[in-house]
Design a protein around this motif. Structure first.
Motif, PDB file in Angstrom:
ATOM      1  N   THR A 139      24.105  33.034  -8.951  1.00  0.00           N
ATOM      2  CA  THR A 139      24.598  33.752 -10.120  1.00  0.00           C
ATOM      3  C   THR A 139      25.912  33.097 -10.503  1.00  0.00           C
ATOM      4  O   THR A 139      26.637  32.611  -9.630  1.00  0.00           O
ATOM      5  CB  THR A 139      24.856  35.231  -9.810  1.00  0.00           C
ATOM      6  N   GLU A 192      17.227  46.743  -5.278  1.00  0.00           N
ATOM      7  CA  GLU A 192      18.033  47.960  -5.124  1.00  0.00           C
ATOM      8  C   GLU A 192      17.736  48.929  -6.258  1.00  0.00           C
ATOM      9  O   GLU A 192      17.268  48.524  -7.314  1.00  0.00           O
ATOM     10  CB  GLU A 192      19.531  47.610  -5.251  1.00  0.00           C
ATOM     11  N   VAL A 232      21.981  46.261 -17.269  1.00  0.00           N
ATOM     12  CA  VAL A 232      23.248  46.723 -17.836  1.00  0.00           C
ATOM     13  C   VAL A 232      23.718  45.876 -19.020  1.00  0.00           C
ATOM     14  O   VAL A 232      24.591  46.296 -19.771  1.00  0.00           O
ATOM     15  CB  VAL A 232      24.384  46.795 -16.774  1.00  0.00           C
ATOM     16  N   ALA A 273      19.288  45.916 -22.031  1.00  0.00           N
ATOM     17  CA  ALA A 273      19.359  47.127 -21.210  1.00  0.00           C
ATOM     18  C   ALA A 273      18.700  48.326 -21.885  1.00  0.00           C
ATOM     19  O   ALA A 273      18.271  49.263 -21.219  1.00  0.00           O
ATOM     20  CB  ALA A 273      20.821  47.443 -20.885  1.00  0.00           C
ATOM     21  N   THR A 300      18.577  50.892  -9.548  1.00  0.00           N
ATOM     22  CA  THR A 300      19.408  50.513 -10.703  1.00  0.00           C
ATOM     23  C   THR A 300      19.462  51.717 -11.642  1.00  0.00           C
ATOM     24  O   THR A 300      18.763  52.702 -11.424  1.00  0.00           O
ATOM     25  CB  THR A 300      18.777  49.338 -11.485  1.00  0.00           C
ATOM     26  N   ASN A 339      12.836  45.777  -8.082  1.00  0.00           N
ATOM     27  CA  ASN A 339      14.220  45.349  -7.849  1.00  0.00           C
ATOM     28  C   ASN A 339      14.552  45.572  -6.372  1.00  0.00           C
ATOM     29  O   ASN A 339      14.019  46.475  -5.749  1.00  0.00           O
ATOM     30  CB  ASN A 339      15.189  46.164  -8.733  1.00  0.00           C
ATOM     31  N   SER A 393      16.051  53.012 -12.517  1.00  0.00           N
ATOM     32  CA  SER A 393      15.104  53.566 -11.539  1.00  0.00           C
ATOM     33  C   SER A 393      14.689  55.000 -11.849  1.00  0.00           C
ATOM     34  O   SER A 393      13.538  55.373 -11.661  1.00  0.00           O
ATOM     35  CB  SER A 393      15.682  53.468 -10.130  1.00  0.00           C
ATOM     36  N   HIS A 423      11.288  48.916  -4.562  1.00  0.00           N
ATOM     37  CA  HIS A 423      12.504  48.287  -4.102  1.00  0.00           C
ATOM     38  C   HIS A 423      12.160  47.267  -3.028  1.00  0.00           C
ATOM     39  O   HIS A 423      11.877  47.609  -1.887  1.00  0.00           O
ATOM     40  CB  HIS A 423      13.513  49.347  -3.656  1.00  0.00           C
ATOM     41  N   GLU A 445       9.334  49.247 -12.402  1.00  0.00           N
ATOM     42  CA  GLU A 445      10.481  48.415 -12.024  1.00  0.00           C
ATOM     43  C   GLU A 445      10.286  47.768 -10.658  1.00  0.00           C
ATOM     44  O   GLU A 445       9.794  48.415  -9.734  1.00  0.00           O
ATOM     45  CB  GLU A 445      11.747  49.292 -11.968  1.00  0.00           C
ATOM     46  N   THR A 471      16.479  42.732 -12.802  1.00  0.00           N
ATOM     47  CA  THR A 471      17.619  42.817 -13.715  1.00  0.00           C
ATOM     48  C   THR A 471      18.367  44.114 -13.438  1.00  0.00           C
ATOM     49  O   THR A 471      17.755  45.140 -13.164  1.00  0.00           O
ATOM     50  CB  THR A 471      17.202  42.705 -15.207  1.00  0.00           C
ATOM     51  N   SER A 472      19.693  44.023 -13.490  1.00  0.00           N
ATOM     52  CA  SER A 472      20.504  45.217 -13.240  1.00  0.00           C
ATOM     53  C   SER A 472      20.461  46.139 -14.446  1.00  0.00           C
ATOM     54  O   SER A 472      20.957  47.254 -14.391  1.00  0.00           O
ATOM     55  CB  SER A 472      21.934  44.813 -12.904  1.00  0.00           C
ATOM     56  N   GLY A 486      17.520  38.285 -10.898  1.00  0.00           N
ATOM     57  CA  GLY A 486      16.902  38.590  -9.601  1.00  0.00           C
ATOM     58  C   GLY A 486      15.594  37.852  -9.347  1.00  0.00           C
ATOM     59  O   GLY A 486      15.275  37.526  -8.205  1.00  0.00           O
TER      60      GLY A 486
END
Ligand SMILES: NC(=O)c1ccc[n+]([C@@H]2O[C@H](COP(=O)([O-])OP(=O)(O)OC[C@H]3O[C@@H](n4cnc5c(N)ncnc54)[C@H](O)[C@@H]3O)[C@@H](O)[C@H]2O)c1
Ligand SMILES: [Zn+2]
Length: 245
Positions: free
Chosen positions: A33, A214, A190, A195, A216, A212, A219, A227, A210, A187-188, A24
């Motif tokens: 990506t 969105e 995961v 992670a 995750t 991001n 969060s 966000h 964090e 970073t998601s 991200g």
């Protein structure tokens, strides 16, 4: 943008700060990506090319794909998010970056205290001696590139099915366990083992922040989440921190 007093306090200059980034942070630089639709190359999926088996079967093909990716990433520039992180290193005596990205944009932005836990697209590693060679030429003059010892070079990146470099991983765990503040960006959260870093930091008593686009899985665990775009949130945060010093 509002930053609470507890967030500003977490950026005390005496604190040990670790920044953890993922794909991200480079999105605003236009780095695609490799999972997305635009990531297809000659009808291969990344999972078919980013493996040791693919390289052993056809090093020429795998290097042609890397040469193509280097061509795209070479045109991208570090964005204000990368630059804000590089500036943090100048401000905080105890600062480290751990990135999952292989694009090299953090280095180009000026960050020097970093662990590239998934490797770097601009480096090749000798399959015989393990020596790492950096090469920013694009396109590469020779594909596949060879080491000076005559053996093949492979991309110095961690492929599907491979484990991370044990030295890098040990250093990263050490930083995570000792930090006072973990800033997780883009970073998601995961992909293991990275992670698990935020929870480890939290359990060791760190403040976890964090950034991001969105929500995750991280969060709900973080002490605070923003966000928004890294390229907007990080420069604003940096300005605020500088204003309080
Ligand atoms: N640039 C690169 O080097 C690159 C690019 C693609 C994939 N990868 C690899 O793929 C794996 C993917 O895991 P990952 O967690 O890094 O990426 P991911 O693609 O799983 O997650 C990216 C995250 O970034 C967030 N995001 C997107 N744009 C953003 C922005 N402008 N500001 C803030 N957040 C933003 C998304 O909401 C998402 O949560 C990693 O292992 C990485 O090595 C690297
Ligand atoms: Zn060699």
């Amino acid at each position: 943008m509002e930053f609470s007093a507890s967030i500003i306090a977490a950026f005390d200059p005496a604190k040990k700060i670790v920044v953890l980034t993922g794909a991200g942070i480079s999105a605003e630089s236009g780095v695609p990506t490799f999972r997305g639709e635009d990531g297809l190359w000659r009808r291969y999926r990344a999972e078919e090319l980013a493996t040791l088996a693919a390289f052993e079967a056809n090093p020429q093909l795998v290097w042609e794909w890397y040469d193509w990716r280097r061509g795209i990433i070479g045109k991208a520039e570090p964005n204000p998010g990368h630059k804000a992180i590089a500036e943090m290193e100048q401000i905080f005596p105890y600062f480290s970056l751990i990135t999952q990205n292989v694009d090299g944009l953090h280095r180009r932005a000026g960050t020097t205290r970093l662990i590239e836990i998934h490797g770097n697209l601009w480096q090749g590693r000798c399959v015989r001696e393990g020596r790492v060679h950096e090469d920013y030429r694009c396109p590469l003059p020779e594909i596949p590139p060879m080491c000076t010892c005559g053996a093949l070079l492979r991309p110095h990146v961690v492929w599907f099915g491979e484990s991370l470099d044990q030295g890098d991983l040990a250093r990263a765990y050490g930083l995570i366990e000792e930090c006072d503040l973990l800033l997780v960006v883009g970073t998601s959260a995961v992909v293991q083992p990275v992670a698990s870093f935020p929870l480890m930091a939290k359990q060791a008593g760190a403040f976890v922040l964090e950034v991001n686009m969105e929500p995750t899985p991280l969060s709900s665990l973080a002490d605070a989440s923003f966000h928004g775009k890294a390229g907007e949130v990080l420069p604003a945060l940096l300005q605020k921190i500088k204003g309080h010093r």
